[in-house]
Design a protein around this motif. Structure first.
Motif, mmCIF file in Angstrom:
data_model
loop_
_atom_site.group_PDB
_atom_site.id
_atom_site.type_symbol
_atom_site.label_atom_id
_atom_site.label_comp_id
_atom_site.label_asym_id
_atom_site.label_seq_id
_atom_site.Cartn_x
_atom_site.Cartn_y
_atom_site.Cartn_z
ATOM 1 N N GLY A 162 0.816 -1.208 0.000
ATOM 2 C CA GLY A 162 0.000 0.000 0.000
ATOM 3 C C GLY A 162 0.845 1.251 0.000
ATOM 4 N N GLY A 163 0.361 2.262 -0.686
ATOM 5 C CA GLY A 163 1.128 3.483 -0.884
ATOM 6 C C GLY A 163 1.351 4.312 0.350
ATOM 7 N N ASP A 164 0.655 3.995 1.469
ATOM 8 C CA ASP A 164 0.848 4.770 2.692
ATOM 9 C C ASP A 164 1.929 4.179 3.584
ATOM 10 O OD1 ASP A 164 -0.552 2.485 3.298
ATOM 11 O OD2 ASP A 164 -1.882 3.463 4.757
ATOM 12 N N ALA A 165 2.661 3.189 3.099
ATOM 13 C CA ALA A 165 3.699 2.556 3.912
ATOM 14 C C ALA A 165 4.832 3.532 4.213
ATOM 15 C CB ALA A 165 4.256 1.334 3.184
ATOM 16 N N ARG A 166 5.445 3.365 5.355
ATOM 17 C CA ARG A 166 6.597 4.177 5.738
ATOM 18 C C ARG A 166 7.822 3.686 4.967
ATOM 19 N NH1 ARG A 166 7.642 9.130 8.052
ATOM 20 N NH2 ARG A 166 9.786 9.179 8.835
ATOM 21 N N LEU A 167 8.533 4.604 4.317
ATOM 22 C CA LEU A 167 9.760 4.250 3.619
ATOM 23 C C LEU A 167 10.919 4.261 4.608
ATOM 24 C CD1 LEU A 167 9.755 6.126 0.175
ATOM 25 C CD2 LEU A 167 9.102 3.762 0.686
ATOM 26 N N VAL A 168 11.613 3.140 4.698
ATOM 27 C CA VAL A 168 12.778 3.021 5.572
ATOM 28 C C VAL A 168 13.950 2.570 4.716
ATOM 29 C CG1 VAL A 168 13.780 1.868 7.574
ATOM 30 C CG2 VAL A 168 11.347 2.488 7.577
ATOM 31 N N PHE A 169 14.871 3.481 4.471
ATOM 32 C CA PHE A 169 16.059 3.174 3.676
ATOM 33 C C PHE A 169 17.117 2.581 4.599
ATOM 34 C CE2 PHE A 169 13.749 6.259 1.266
ATOM 35 C CZ PHE A 169 13.981 5.930 -0.072
ATOM 36 N N THR A 170 17.831 1.568 4.107
ATOM 37 C CA THR A 170 18.850 0.911 4.916
ATOM 38 C C THR A 170 20.183 0.895 4.188
ATOM 39 O OG1 THR A 170 18.634 -1.376 4.116
ATOM 40 C CG2 THR A 170 17.032 -0.632 5.760
ATOM 41 N N LEU A 233 12.238 -0.794 13.549
ATOM 42 C CA LEU A 233 10.904 -1.350 13.324
ATOM 43 C C LEU A 233 10.098 -1.328 14.618
ATOM 44 C CD1 LEU A 233 11.666 -4.406 10.997
ATOM 45 C CD2 LEU A 233 10.699 -2.185 10.337
ATOM 46 N N GLU A 234 10.738 -1.614 15.735
ATOM 47 C CA GLU A 234 10.045 -1.551 17.021
ATOM 48 C C GLU A 234 9.607 -0.120 17.331
ATOM 49 O OE1 GLU A 234 12.410 -3.281 20.077
ATOM 50 O OE2 GLU A 234 12.463 -5.271 19.130
ATOM 51 N N THR A 235 10.456 0.859 17.019
ATOM 52 C CA THR A 235 10.112 2.260 17.242
ATOM 53 C C THR A 235 8.911 2.663 16.405
ATOM 54 O OG1 THR A 235 12.408 2.816 17.763
ATOM 55 C CG2 THR A 235 10.975 4.630 17.075
ATOM 56 N N LEU A 236 8.904 2.267 15.136
ATOM 57 C CA LEU A 236 7.781 2.608 14.258
ATOM 58 C C LEU A 236 6.488 1.959 14.744
ATOM 59 C CD1 LEU A 236 9.431 2.356 10.709
ATOM 60 C CD2 LEU A 236 8.869 4.429 11.996
ATOM 61 N N HIS A 237 6.590 0.717 15.164
ATOM 62 C CA HIS A 237 5.400 0.022 15.673
ATOM 63 C C HIS A 237 4.831 0.759 16.894
ATOM 64 C CE1 HIS A 237 2.724 -3.155 16.967
ATOM 65 N NE2 HIS A 237 3.353 -3.235 18.128
ATOM 66 N N ALA A 238 5.716 1.214 17.770
ATOM 67 C CA ALA A 238 5.272 1.940 18.962
ATOM 68 C C ALA A 238 4.590 3.253 18.600
ATOM 69 C CB ALA A 238 6.459 2.198 19.884
ATOM 70 N N GLY A 240 2.647 3.569 16.030
ATOM 71 C CA GLY A 240 1.396 3.266 15.345
ATOM 72 C C GLY A 240 1.529 3.009 13.859
ATOM 73 N N VAL A 241 2.736 2.948 13.346
ATOM 74 C CA VAL A 241 2.934 2.629 11.924
ATOM 75 C C VAL A 241 2.493 1.192 11.685
ATOM 76 C CG1 VAL A 241 4.667 2.315 10.109
ATOM 77 C CG2 VAL A 241 4.789 4.297 11.637
ATOM 78 N N GLU A 242 1.793 0.951 10.567
ATOM 79 C CA GLU A 242 1.254 -0.384 10.294
ATOM 80 C C GLU A 242 1.951 -1.092 9.146
ATOM 81 O OE1 GLU A 242 -2.902 0.139 9.679
ATOM 82 O OE2 GLU A 242 -3.334 0.505 11.808
ATOM 83 N N SER A 243 2.574 -0.334 8.237
ATOM 84 C CA SER A 243 3.242 -0.982 7.103
ATOM 85 C C SER A 243 4.526 -0.235 6.762
ATOM 86 C CB SER A 243 2.313 -1.044 5.885
ATOM 87 O OG SER A 243 1.883 0.250 5.507
ATOM 88 N N VAL A 244 5.510 -1.008 6.320
ATOM 89 C CA VAL A 244 6.851 -0.478 6.075
ATOM 90 C C VAL A 244 7.381 -1.061 4.775
ATOM 91 C CG1 VAL A 244 9.241 -0.441 6.904
ATOM 92 C CG2 VAL A 244 7.361 -0.184 8.527
ATOM 93 N N VAL A 245 8.081 -0.226 4.011
ATOM 94 C CA VAL A 245 8.869 -0.699 2.872
ATOM 95 C C VAL A 245 10.335 -0.436 3.186
ATOM 96 C CG1 VAL A 245 9.521 -0.229 0.467
ATOM 97 C CG2 VAL A 245 7.116 -0.501 1.084
ATOM 98 N N LEU A 246 11.116 -1.515 3.218
ATOM 99 C CA LEU A 246 12.558 -1.395 3.403
ATOM 100 C C LEU A 246 13.225 -1.227 2.039
ATOM 101 C CD1 LEU A 246 13.288 -4.205 6.043
ATOM 102 C CD2 LEU A 246 12.865 -1.774 6.446
ATOM 103 N N VAL A 247 14.060 -0.220 1.929
ATOM 104 C CA VAL A 247 14.742 0.070 0.658
ATOM 105 C C VAL A 247 16.245 0.004 0.921
ATOM 106 C CG1 VAL A 247 14.987 1.679 -1.266
ATOM 107 C CG2 VAL A 247 12.848 1.638 0.065
ATOM 108 N N PRO A 248 16.934 -1.043 0.446
ATOM 109 C CA PRO A 248 18.371 -1.185 0.702
ATOM 110 C C PRO A 248 19.202 -0.265 -0.187
ATOM 111 C CG PRO A 248 17.575 -3.059 -0.553
ATOM 112 C CD PRO A 248 16.364 -2.229 -0.230
ATOM 113 N N ILE A 249 19.160 1.014 0.103
ATOM 114 C CA ILE A 249 19.793 2.035 -0.727
ATOM 115 C C ILE A 249 21.315 1.912 -0.720
ATOM 116 C CG2 ILE A 249 19.965 3.758 1.126
ATOM 117 C CD1 ILE A 249 18.910 4.476 -2.535
ATOM 118 N N GLY A 250 21.868 1.293 0.307
ATOM 119 C CA GLY A 250 23.316 1.176 0.400
ATOM 120 C C GLY A 250 23.890 -0.041 -0.286
#
Length: 320
Positions: A162-170, A233-238, A240-250
């Protein structure tokens, strides 16, 4: 293409048989003071995935795609496993190559992602007298081809959750001392990764994102970049974030640290937390990424960075 008569892809290398895993890891950590227990832990990760890293196969695929769009011979050499760069340079000399564009599979500045590749080139030159000159191409973290490839991979992952997911670059965590000294003005590693993340986020229409770290391997007494992706991920869950996209930018290919640290450890943590998670692919052999390499070779020859740039990190001993 430019003044070069060949291209050589420089990469990290990886084992392709279970019996090669520990010797490979010993090559990687030689002189770094990594605890034996951590080495055996990482070996177990490799063995759980079949005892081989996919990085060599992915580099072969990249070389084949590059050969389709350039008119130069394309070679490939590694830092830590066969084909070692010294072996490749010897073959290039035998083939009559005099000057080659060297493309390192790392987008940013730091000791391990830039200066160490220059050291690899110097070591190969010493091992093969009168061999070809290798000219390392510039960093490409902000190149439109890299950004476009990563944006496409990110869109595909967003479509999964879903497009409302939090983008998390790693990106790979490194010692803070290495991060601070990266680039002529310092802090280039984190700054360049943050800029690349911002460019990709803008391409997919995201107004905000996080940059976090993964794959720490050093001794516990040495500070490394944080937060770790699983902790985040634990911080985001706390929050209230429900969905995440991990982007391995490195990372430019889906090698072991992506497959295990993100697809196993981070995914398991997300499952425990009830987070919906998708992982974006890496640039790999995306056509825009392959075309980017051709474009870099066609650019004016890059100016070598200062010898003081990206020094090897100091490795203090534990106290007490």
């Amino acid at each position: 293409m430019g003044n070069y008569d060949a291209i050589v892809v420089l990469s990290f290398g990886g084992p392709e048989r279970p019996e090669d895993v520990l010797p490979f890891l010993e090559n990687v950590v030689r002189g770094r003071g990594v605890p034996r227990e951590r080495l055996l832990e990482v070996e177990a990760h490799y063995q759980s995935m079949g005892g081989a890293s996919p990085i060599n196969a992915q580099n072969r695929a990249l070389v084949e795609e590059l050969r389709k769009i350039v008119d130069l011979p394309v070679y490939w050499g590694n830092r830590n496993w066969h084909p070692f760069l010294e072996e490749t340079v010897a073959q290039m000399k035998a083939d009559g190559i005099r000057k080659a564009a060297a493309f390192a599979t790392a987008a940013t500045a730091s000791y391990s992602s830039c200066r160490q590749y220059r050291e690899d080139i110097a070591r190969a030159a010493a091992a093969v007298p009168d061999g070809p000159e290798l000219v390392k191409m510039r960093h490409f973290y902000d190149h439109p081809g890299f950004v476009a490839a990563m944006a496409d991979r990110t869109r595909a992952a967003l479509a999964e959750v879903g497009g409302d997911a939090r983008l998390v670059f790693t990106a790979h965590s490194i010692p803070v001392s290495m991060a601070v000294s990266a680039g002529p003005q310092g802090n280039a590693y984190e700054r360049q990764l943050r800029e690349a993340s911002a460019l990709v986020a803008a391409e997919v229409g995201a107004s905000d994102f996080d940059l976090v770290w993964q794959s720490r391997s050093g001794p516990p007494h040495i500070p490394w970049l944080e937060p770790d992706v699983c902790d985040h991920l634990e911080t985001l869950h706390a929050k209230g974030v429900e969905s995440v996209v991990l982007v391995p930018i490195g990372f430019v290919s889906d090698h072991m640290e992506v497959l295990y640290d993100l697809d196993v450890e981070a995914r398991d943590r997300a499952g425990e937390l009830g987070l919906r998670l998708a992982r974006a692919g890496t640039a790999g052999t995306h056509p825009r990424f392959v075309e980017m390499i051709r474009d870099l070779v066609n650019e004016p020859e890059p100016t070598a960075c200062p010898v003081t740039c990206c020094p090897a990190p100091s490795r203090p001993r534990p106290q007490g």
